[in-house]
Design a protein around this motif. Structure first.
Motif, short mmCIF file in Angstrom:
data_model
loop_
_atom_site.label_atom_id
_atom_site.label_comp_id
_atom_site.label_asym_id
_atom_site.label_seq_id
_atom_site.Cartn_x
_atom_site.Cartn_y
_atom_site.Cartn_z
N MET A 1 0.84 -1.18 0.00
CA MET A 1 0.00 0.00 0.00
C MET A 1 0.89 1.25 0.00
N ALA A 2 0.61 2.17 -0.88
CA ALA A 2 1.41 3.40 -1.00
C ALA A 2 1.04 4.39 0.09
N THR A 3 2.01 5.16 0.52
CA THR A 3 1.78 6.21 1.50
C THR A 3 1.24 7.45 0.79
N LEU A 4 0.22 8.05 1.38
CA LEU A 4 -0.35 9.26 0.80
C LEU A 4 0.55 10.45 1.09
N ASP A 5 0.50 11.46 0.22
CA ASP A 5 1.21 12.70 0.52
C ASP A 5 0.21 13.70 1.10
N ALA A 6 0.69 14.86 1.50
CA ALA A 6 -0.16 15.85 2.16
C ALA A 6 -1.33 16.29 1.28
N THR A 7 -1.09 16.49 0.01
CA THR A 7 -2.15 16.92 -0.90
C THR A 7 -3.26 15.88 -0.96
N GLN A 8 -2.89 14.61 -1.01
CA GLN A 8 -3.89 13.55 -1.05
C GLN A 8 -4.67 13.47 0.26
N LEU A 9 -3.98 13.66 1.40
CA LEU A 9 -4.67 13.65 2.69
C LEU A 9 -5.64 14.81 2.82
N ILE A 10 -5.25 15.97 2.34
CA ILE A 10 -6.14 17.14 2.38
C ILE A 10 -7.44 16.82 1.65
N GLU A 11 -7.32 16.19 0.49
CA GLU A 11 -8.50 15.83 -0.29
C GLU A 11 -9.30 14.72 0.38
N GLN A 12 -8.62 13.65 0.78
CA GLN A 12 -9.30 12.49 1.35
C GLN A 12 -10.04 12.81 2.65
N LEU A 13 -9.43 13.65 3.50
CA LEU A 13 -10.00 13.96 4.81
C LEU A 13 -10.81 15.26 4.82
N HIS A 14 -10.99 15.87 3.64
CA HIS A 14 -11.80 17.09 3.49
C HIS A 14 -11.26 18.22 4.37
N LEU A 15 -9.94 18.38 4.38
CA LEU A 15 -9.31 19.40 5.19
C LEU A 15 -9.34 20.74 4.47
N VAL A 16 -9.47 21.80 5.25
CA VAL A 16 -9.46 23.15 4.70
C VAL A 16 -8.46 23.98 5.51
N PRO A 17 -7.95 25.07 4.92
CA PRO A 17 -7.02 25.92 5.67
C PRO A 17 -7.67 26.45 6.95
N LYS B 1 9.15 18.77 12.92
CA LYS B 1 10.55 18.63 13.30
C LYS B 1 11.38 18.74 12.03
N HIS B 2 12.61 19.23 12.14
CA HIS B 2 13.48 19.46 10.99
C HIS B 2 13.47 18.27 10.03
N GLY B 3 13.27 18.56 8.76
CA GLY B 3 13.29 17.54 7.71
C GLY B 3 11.95 16.88 7.47
N GLY B 4 10.93 17.21 8.26
CA GLY B 4 9.62 16.60 8.08
C GLY B 4 8.88 17.16 6.88
N HIS B 5 7.93 16.36 6.37
CA HIS B 5 7.13 16.78 5.21
C HIS B 5 5.69 17.09 5.60
N TRP B 6 5.11 16.25 6.46
CA TRP B 6 3.75 16.48 6.93
C TRP B 6 3.50 15.66 8.18
N ALA B 7 2.50 16.08 8.95
CA ALA B 7 2.07 15.35 10.14
C ALA B 7 0.57 15.55 10.31
N LEU B 8 -0.10 14.46 10.68
CA LEU B 8 -1.53 14.49 10.93
C LEU B 8 -1.77 14.16 12.40
N VAL B 9 -2.53 15.01 13.07
CA VAL B 9 -2.89 14.79 14.47
C VAL B 9 -4.40 14.92 14.61
N ALA B 10 -4.91 14.46 15.75
CA ALA B 10 -6.29 14.72 16.13
C ALA B 10 -6.24 15.55 17.40
#
Length: 159
Positions: free
Chosen positions: A1-17, A112-121
């Motif tokens: 299973m491929a890991t999603l990137d931030a753009t895909q997570l924004i779409e999949q989880l209906h995230l908004v700024p 943290k330095h070098g990170g690309h994205w993080a998802l929290v609740a």
């Protein structure tokens, strides 16, 4: 299973700024009391290389639960003038999987330095309200002179 990137997570989880604070969010649950009043809420919150959770404080406690992605640093500025820095991330990699931010503490979180994205609740009881939210600014530098890296959190810079 491929890991999603931030753009895909924004779409999949209906995230908004998220206005003012930064990052992306979506309220996924609202708890009701017996009188149909909002008793609590849970949001998804995503930080990317270009976003962070700006220093702010709430009138109520907030619990952060790390879900996926790269570790984040959470700075808490306590009312007594002290501070703490917690690294939230995957428990299996030795990081804290959750953090509690008590009411009236200033908090800011960034990758943290070098990170690309993080998802929290984030869990709030009672439910989040904008009138219980206060954004911090440069005045915090004077209030917490012993926190050498505080300016970086105000500017959203990586560690």
């Amino acid at each position: 299973m491929a890991t999603l990137d931030a753009t895909q997570l924004i779409e999949q989880l209906h995230l908004v700024p998220l206005e003012k604070e930064g990052g992306y969010f979506h309220r996924v649950m609202t708890f009701k009391d017996g009188k149909e009043k909002e008793a609590g809420s849970i949001i998804y919150y995503l930080m990317t290389e270009n976003s962070f959770s700006a220093l702010h404080r709430l009138a109520h406690d907030e619990s952060w639960l790390f879900l996926d992605g790269d570790p984040v640093e959470q700075l808490q500025l306590l009312p007594d003038g002290t501070h703490s820095l917690t690294i939230l991330g995957k428990a299996g990699e030795g990081y804290a999987p959750y953090a509690l931010v008590e009411n009236d503490c200033w908090q800011g979180t960034r990758l943290k330095h070098g990170g690309h994205w993080a998802l929290v609740a984030c869990v709030l009881v009672p439910a989040f309200r904008y009138d219980a939210f206060e954004l911090g600014g440069r005045e915090l530098l004077e209030m917490y002179p012993g926190v050498a890296f505080l300016g970086d959190f105000l500017a959203g810079k990586e560690a």
